[in-house]
Design an enzyme around this catalytic site. Structure first.
Site, PDB file in Angstrom:
ATOM      1  N   GLU A  65      -0.698  -9.380  -0.675  1.00 45.68           N
ATOM      2  CA  GLU A  65      -2.108  -9.699  -0.396  1.00 45.68           C
ATOM      3  C   GLU A  65      -2.942  -9.765  -1.674  1.00 45.68           C
ATOM      4  OE1 GLU A  65      -1.923  -6.490   2.572  1.00 45.68           O
ATOM      5  OE2 GLU A  65      -3.044  -7.830   3.884  1.00 45.68           O
ATOM      6  N   GLY A  78       0.471  -5.054   0.889  1.00 48.90           N
ATOM      7  CA  GLY A  78      -0.735  -5.128   0.062  1.00 48.90           C
ATOM      8  C   GLY A  78      -0.475  -5.801  -1.281  1.00 48.90           C
ATOM      9  N   ALA A  92       0.859  -1.182   0.000  1.00 51.99           N
ATOM     10  CA  ALA A  92       0.000   0.000   0.000  1.00 51.99           C
ATOM     11  C   ALA A  92       0.900   1.238   0.000  1.00 51.99           C
ATOM     12  CB  ALA A  92      -0.884  -0.018   1.242  1.00 51.99           C
ATOM     13  N   GLU A  94       4.447  -4.962   7.188  1.00 50.42           N
ATOM     14  CA  GLU A  94       3.678  -3.899   7.849  1.00 50.42           C
ATOM     15  C   GLU A  94       4.146  -3.600   9.273  1.00 50.42           C
ATOM     16  OE1 GLU A  94       2.324  -6.397   6.120  1.00 50.42           O
ATOM     17  OE2 GLU A  94       0.852  -5.587   4.706  1.00 50.42           O
TER      18      GLU A  94
HETATM   19  N1  CAA Z   1       4.561   3.209  -0.826  1.00 53.63           N
HETATM   20  C1  CAA Z   1       4.936   4.342  -1.433  1.00 53.63           C
HETATM   21  N2  CAA Z   1       6.056   4.439  -2.188  1.00 53.63           N
HETATM   22  C2  CAA Z   1       6.823   3.355  -2.313  1.00 53.63           C
HETATM   23  C3  CAA Z   1       6.500   2.122  -1.685  1.00 53.63           C
HETATM   24  C4  CAA Z   1       5.290   2.081  -0.933  1.00 53.63           C
HETATM   25  N3  CAA Z   1       4.862   0.951  -0.348  1.00 53.63           N
HETATM   26  N4  CAA Z   1       7.451   1.226  -1.985  1.00 53.63           N
HETATM   27  C5  CAA Z   1       8.344   1.860  -2.765  1.00 53.63           C
HETATM   28  N5  CAA Z   1       7.969   3.142  -2.970  1.00 53.63           N
HETATM   29  C6  CAA Z   1       8.673   4.176  -3.742  1.00 53.63           C
HETATM   30  C7  CAA Z   1       9.866   4.702  -2.978  1.00 53.63           C
HETATM   31  O1  CAA Z   1       9.459   5.693  -2.049  1.00 53.63           O
HETATM   32  C8  CAA Z   1      10.703   5.246  -4.111  1.00 53.63           C
HETATM   33  O2  CAA Z   1      10.184   6.499  -4.515  1.00 53.63           O
HETATM   34  P1  CAA Z   1      11.177   7.732  -4.859  1.00 53.63           P
HETATM   35  O3  CAA Z   1      11.982   7.255  -6.035  1.00 53.63           O
HETATM   36  O4  CAA Z   1      10.230   8.840  -5.199  1.00 53.63           O
HETATM   37  O5  CAA Z   1      12.014   7.938  -3.624  1.00 53.63           O
HETATM   38  C9  CAA Z   1      10.447   4.256  -5.246  1.00 53.63           C
HETATM   39  O6  CAA Z   1       9.242   3.601  -4.915  1.00 53.63           O
HETATM   40  C10 CAA Z   1      11.533   3.215  -5.364  1.00 53.63           C
HETATM   41  O7  CAA Z   1      11.700   2.592  -4.094  1.00 53.63           O
HETATM   42  P2  CAA Z   1      13.115   2.474  -3.350  1.00 53.63           P
HETATM   43  O8  CAA Z   1      14.006   3.599  -3.741  1.00 53.63           O
HETATM   44  O9  CAA Z   1      12.830   2.306  -1.892  1.00 53.63           O
HETATM   45  O10 CAA Z   1      13.681   1.137  -4.002  1.00 53.63           O
HETATM   46  P3  CAA Z   1      14.677   0.082  -3.331  1.00 53.63           P
HETATM   47  O11 CAA Z   1      15.034  -0.874  -4.418  1.00 53.63           O
HETATM   48  O12 CAA Z   1      15.766   0.772  -2.603  1.00 53.63           O
HETATM   49  O13 CAA Z   1      13.792  -0.692  -2.233  1.00 53.63           O
HETATM   50  C11 CAA Z   1      11.845  -1.844  -1.426  1.00 53.63           C
HETATM   51  C12 CAA Z   1      12.715  -1.478  -2.653  1.00 53.63           C
HETATM   52  C13 CAA Z   1      12.632  -2.789  -0.512  1.00 53.63           C
HETATM   53  C14 CAA Z   1      10.608  -2.571  -1.962  1.00 53.63           C
HETATM   54  C15 CAA Z   1      11.461  -0.571  -0.676  1.00 53.63           C
HETATM   55  O14 CAA Z   1      10.930   0.368  -1.599  1.00 53.63           O
HETATM   56  C16 CAA Z   1      10.438  -0.780   0.405  1.00 53.63           C
HETATM   57  O15 CAA Z   1      10.775  -1.273   1.464  1.00 53.63           O
HETATM   58  N6  CAA Z   1       9.172  -0.370   0.144  1.00 53.63           N
HETATM   59  C17 CAA Z   1       8.130  -0.428   1.139  1.00 53.63           C
HETATM   60  C18 CAA Z   1       7.661  -1.856   1.362  1.00 53.63           C
HETATM   61  C19 CAA Z   1       6.584  -1.905   2.414  1.00 53.63           C
HETATM   62  O16 CAA Z   1       6.804  -1.587   3.576  1.00 53.63           O
HETATM   63  N7  CAA Z   1       5.373  -2.345   2.016  1.00 53.63           N
HETATM   64  C20 CAA Z   1       4.250  -2.465   2.921  1.00 53.63           C
HETATM   65  C21 CAA Z   1       3.428  -1.217   2.879  1.00 53.63           C
HETATM   66  S1  CAA Z   1       2.170  -1.227   4.106  1.00 53.63           S
HETATM   67  C22 CAA Z   1       0.901  -2.162   3.464  1.00 53.63           C
HETATM   68  O17 CAA Z   1       1.005  -2.718   2.382  1.00 53.63           O
HETATM   69  C23 CAA Z   1      -0.323  -2.225   4.313  1.00 53.63           C
HETATM   70  C24 CAA Z   1      -1.357  -3.150   3.815  1.00 53.63           C
HETATM   71  O18 CAA Z   1      -1.293  -4.348   3.957  1.00 53.63           O
HETATM   72  C25 CAA Z   1      -2.568  -2.614   3.239  1.00 53.63           C
END
Ligand code: CAA
Length: 258
Positions: free
Chosen positions: A112, A109, A64, A132
């Site tokens: 999921e 998400g 998400a 999460e």
């Molecule tokens: N939400 C918003 N933006 C996201 C994102 C997310 N979940 N995941 C990645 N992005 C964005 C980053 O902010 C980045 O944007 P910018 O270039 O503008 O800075 C772009 O995508 C590329 O990401 P990274 O630079 O972080 O890429 P990376 O290769 O270094 O890392 C990653 C990749 C490990 C997937 C890392 O992006 C990450 O940890 N993302 C978040 C993962 C996460 O925590 N997901 C769970 C979200 S909560 C949820 O999903 C709740 C639910 O169940 C409903």
């Protein structure tokens, strides 16, 4: 059609692609709404006999949208969770087989949504996880129930409570993923599996899917009765007569969904 989710037909298979690659296909409200719309289009497309869901670029979906969630009130967060749930439920209740083709990250998400598909094919480079708790959150799009059912309670707890990711090979071993492929083969293999299911009797495929879904929510005796009733019902179809006649006459069946 929204640019956030592409909807194309490849033969009898609908190919939906999450298309927000700069944000690793993070699921914001607009993307979830576009997905819901695309799923409804597929449901209304009589020629679409299977669906493959994938992501553009190096992620299936990295979860998400954290930036959008960081500004939500608790009430908005609950509504957002309902929106994600409704997309997952719409996928799950399609009458056709659905396959998630996961080439890269399927996190939170994203994992999921993949779980709401009937099965998952992955590239050897795919990564799965429910991170999460690292954000002080819990899964919000059905992970606490669908992950348990897919991989069992102990693996579901390990993934959800540690928030640690696993690689495709481990996902394959625990049954989260059905098969893994070289990255350049993944989409073709998923489309091929969809095409195989698409050639089968569509009423039988839909009925079998429904009985499996309903059966797992029921006690086992009720599940057996659901199967017996559906078996009788589908036996009355034109396609069932055609399928058995074709077998006996040593020819390919011609199914019409009747
Ligand atoms: N939400 C918003 N933006 C996201 C994102 C997310 N979940 N995941 C990645 N992005 C964005 C980053 O902010 C980045 O944007 P910018 O270039 O503008 O800075 C772009 O995508 C590329 O990401 P990274 O630079 O972080 O890429 P990376 O290769 O270094 O890392 C990653 C990749 C490990 C997937 C890392 O992006 C990450 O940890 N993302 C978040 C993962 C996460 O925590 N997901 C769970 C979200 S909560 C949820 O999903 C709740 C639910 O169940 C409903």
């Amino acid at each position: 059609m929204s640019e956030l989710v592409r909807n194309e037909r490849r033969g009898a298979v609908a190919l939906l692609t999450l298309n927000r690659p700069k944000a690793l296909n993070a699921l914001d409200r607009a993307t979830l709404e576009a997905l819901h719309e695309a799923i409804a289009e597929v449901a209304n497309d009589a020629g679409a006999r299977a669906l493959v869901l994938t992501g553009e670029g190096r992620a299936f979906a990295a979860g998400a949208d954290i930036e959008q969630m960081s500004r939500m009130s608790p009430q908005e967060a609950e509504t957002f969770s309902r929106l994600g749930h409704s997309s997952a439920a719409a996928l799950e209740s399609l009458a056709i087989p659905t396959i998630a083709a996961v080439a890269g990250f399927a996190l939170g998400g994203g994992c999921e949504l993949a779980l709401a598909c009937d099965w998952i094919y992955a590239s050897r480079k795919a990564r799965f996880g429910q991170p999460e708790v690292a954000l002080g959150l819990i899964p919000g799009f059905g992970g606490t129930s669908r992950l348990v059912r897919r991989v069992g309670i102990a693996w579901a707890k390990q993934l959800v409570l540690t928030g640690a990711n696993i690689e495709a090979e481990e996902a394959l071993r625990i049954g989260l993923v059905n098969r893994s492929f070289e990255p350049d083969e993944l989409l073709d293999k998923a489309l091929e599996a969809g095409e195989t299911a698409a050639q089968r009797g569509p009423l039988a495929v839909a009925m079998a899917k429904r009985v499996i879904e309903q059966g797992q929510d029921a006690d086992v005796r009720t599940a057996h009765v659901l199967e017996q009733n559906a078996f009788g019902l589908v036996s009355a179809s034109r396609d069932c007569r055609e399928g058995m006649e074709a077998f006996l006459q040593k020819r390919d069946p011609s199914f019409r969904g009747e």
